[in-house]
Enzyme design. Structure first.
Site, mmCIF file in Angstrom:
data_model
loop_
_atom_site.group_PDB
_atom_site.id
_atom_site.type_symbol
_atom_site.label_atom_id
_atom_site.label_comp_id
_atom_site.label_asym_id
_atom_site.label_seq_id
_atom_site.Cartn_x
_atom_site.Cartn_y
_atom_site.Cartn_z
ATOM 1 N N ASP A 8 1.001 -1.625 -0.166
ATOM 2 C CA ASP A 8 -0.172 0.013 -0.352
ATOM 3 C C ASP A 8 0.779 1.159 0.118
ATOM 4 O O ASP A 8 1.661 1.539 1.136
ATOM 5 C CB ASP A 8 -1.360 -0.646 1.359
ATOM 6 N N ASN A 56 -11.482 -2.723 -4.753
ATOM 7 C CA ASN A 56 -10.250 -1.434 -5.859
ATOM 8 C C ASN A 56 -10.955 -1.254 -7.328
ATOM 9 O O ASN A 56 -10.156 -0.910 -7.912
ATOM 10 C CB ASN A 56 -8.547 -1.852 -6.176
HETATM 11 C C1 IPE Z 1 -5.623 -2.909 -0.111
HETATM 12 O O1 IPE Z 1 -4.748 -1.153 -0.406
HETATM 13 C C2 IPE Z 1 -5.040 -3.956 -1.455
HETATM 14 C C3 IPE Z 1 -3.964 -3.800 -1.820
HETATM 15 C C4 IPE Z 1 -2.573 -2.787 -1.507
HETATM 16 C C5 IPE Z 1 -3.974 -4.371 -3.327
HETATM 17 P P1 IPE Z 1 -6.500 -0.402 -0.687
HETATM 18 O O2 IPE Z 1 -5.338 0.747 -0.634
HETATM 19 O O3 IPE Z 1 -6.848 -0.808 -1.239
HETATM 20 O O4 IPE Z 1 -6.936 -0.511 1.419
HETATM 21 P P2 IPE Z 1 -7.820 0.685 1.741
HETATM 22 O O5 IPE Z 1 -8.596 0.991 0.785
HETATM 23 O O6 IPE Z 1 -7.007 1.730 2.393
HETATM 24 O O7 IPE Z 1 -8.298 -0.526 3.027
HETATM 25 C C1 IPE Z 2 -1.549 -0.235 -2.883
HETATM 26 O O1 IPE Z 2 -1.419 1.731 -3.463
HETATM 27 C C2 IPE Z 2 -2.305 -0.295 -4.852
HETATM 28 C C3 IPE Z 2 -3.619 -0.896 -4.803
HETATM 29 C C4 IPE Z 2 -4.037 -0.312 -4.029
HETATM 30 C C5 IPE Z 2 -3.279 -1.281 -5.659
HETATM 31 P P1 IPE Z 2 -2.748 2.981 -3.479
HETATM 32 O O2 IPE Z 2 -3.215 3.150 -4.703
HETATM 33 O O3 IPE Z 2 -3.608 2.482 -2.414
HETATM 34 O O4 IPE Z 2 -2.018 3.847 -2.484
HETATM 35 P P2 IPE Z 2 -2.714 4.802 -1.326
HETATM 36 O O5 IPE Z 2 -2.973 3.928 -0.550
HETATM 37 O O6 IPE Z 2 -3.804 5.823 -1.995
HETATM 38 O O7 IPE Z 2 -0.882 6.138 -1.455
HETATM 39 MG MG MG Z 3 -4.108 2.181 -0.106
#
Ligand code: IPE
Ligand code: IPE
Ligand code: MG
Length: 236
Positions: A8, A56
């Protein structure tokens, strides 16, 4: 040992550099290699990476399609590197909502590395633990004598897992959030949780090794007291 990683922080990494979120995902994809290699070198049996959650799909369509293009390309190059290191690839999650191009690279990667006897690299795409658990229950509802082993086998089938899901020993989440976001809820029953503030594109081999070192210092009791030997769960 099974290590699972919630990768993340790509979006925030990009925002800090005034770059589009997709640039963050590109940087995130680059960070994957070093961690996969470090895990294989450390003798990890199974590494499960959370690449795209079922939730997502709720992101802006342009980000979703950018992520899928990246995943498809990444799988192609990852397959080559996995072959060199004898790492077996397995994508877990739903497959009925993925586009044919991505499906093809998943199947290619899995087929090409089927014989690899080293680490098992599982990449979670369109994954939701709640969906998997519910779907396993649906499939088992007409069976009698369901036990833990049958349930775990069914869960593996639902997830397209090559082998029944091993329990997670260590769960790492980058990006500072301290939550599971619907990842491996069954498998993490006794996982040690390791949350780091570092954003995923900045997570590297040494950060991974630090997580392993911290894990080694944890006292895993599985409901017992410290001096008792470790034994398996006695229910189910
Ligand atoms: C969790 O991250 C999913 C992945 C890393 C693929 P998110 O960024 O989607 O999670 P939330 O929404 O902060 O819980
Ligand atoms: C994780 O990074 C990747 C996916 C969830 C696909 P994020 O895209 O959630 O990054 P933040 O949390 O917005 O920084
Ligand atoms: Mg995230």
């Amino acid at each position: 040992m099974h290590v699972a990683v919630i990768m993340d922080g790509n979006g925030r990494w990009a925002a800090r550099r005034h770059l589009p979120r997709t640039a963050g995902h590109r940087a995130g994809a680059k960070a994957v290699d070093a961690v996969v290699t470090a895990a294989a070198r450390a003798g990890i049996d199974t590494l499960t990476l959370y690449a795209f959650s079922a939730d997502n799909w709720n992101r802006p369509p342009a980000e979703v399609s950018g992520l899928f293009t990246l995943l498809r390309r990444h799988l192609l190059t990852q397959t080559q590197r996995c072959l060199e290191q004898s790492i077996r690839i397995n994508v877990i999650g739903r497959r009925d909502r993925l586009d044919p191009g991505l499906l093809q690279s998943i199947e290619r990667g899995e087929r090409a590395t089927l014989h690899c006897s080293g680490m098992h690299l599982r990449i979670a795409i369109d994954y939701s633990a709640q969906y998997s658990l519910l779907e396993a229950c649906r499939r088992l509802q007409l069976e009698s004598g369901i036990d833990k082993s049958r349930f775990v086998t069914c869960l593996a089938e639902v997830d397209h897992a090559a082998v029944p899901a091993p329990t997670v020993d260590l769960l790492i989440r980058t990006g500072g959030e301290q939550r599971l976001s619907d990842f491996l809820l069954w498998e993490c029953a006794y996982a040690e949780l390791h949350f780091v503030n570092c954003l995923w594109p900045e997570f590297d081999a040494s950060a991974f090794e630090e997580a392993l070192a911290e894990f080694a210092r944890r006292d895993r009791r599985f409901g017992r007291i410290a001096s008792q030997p470790e034994v398996r769960s006695n229910h189910g």
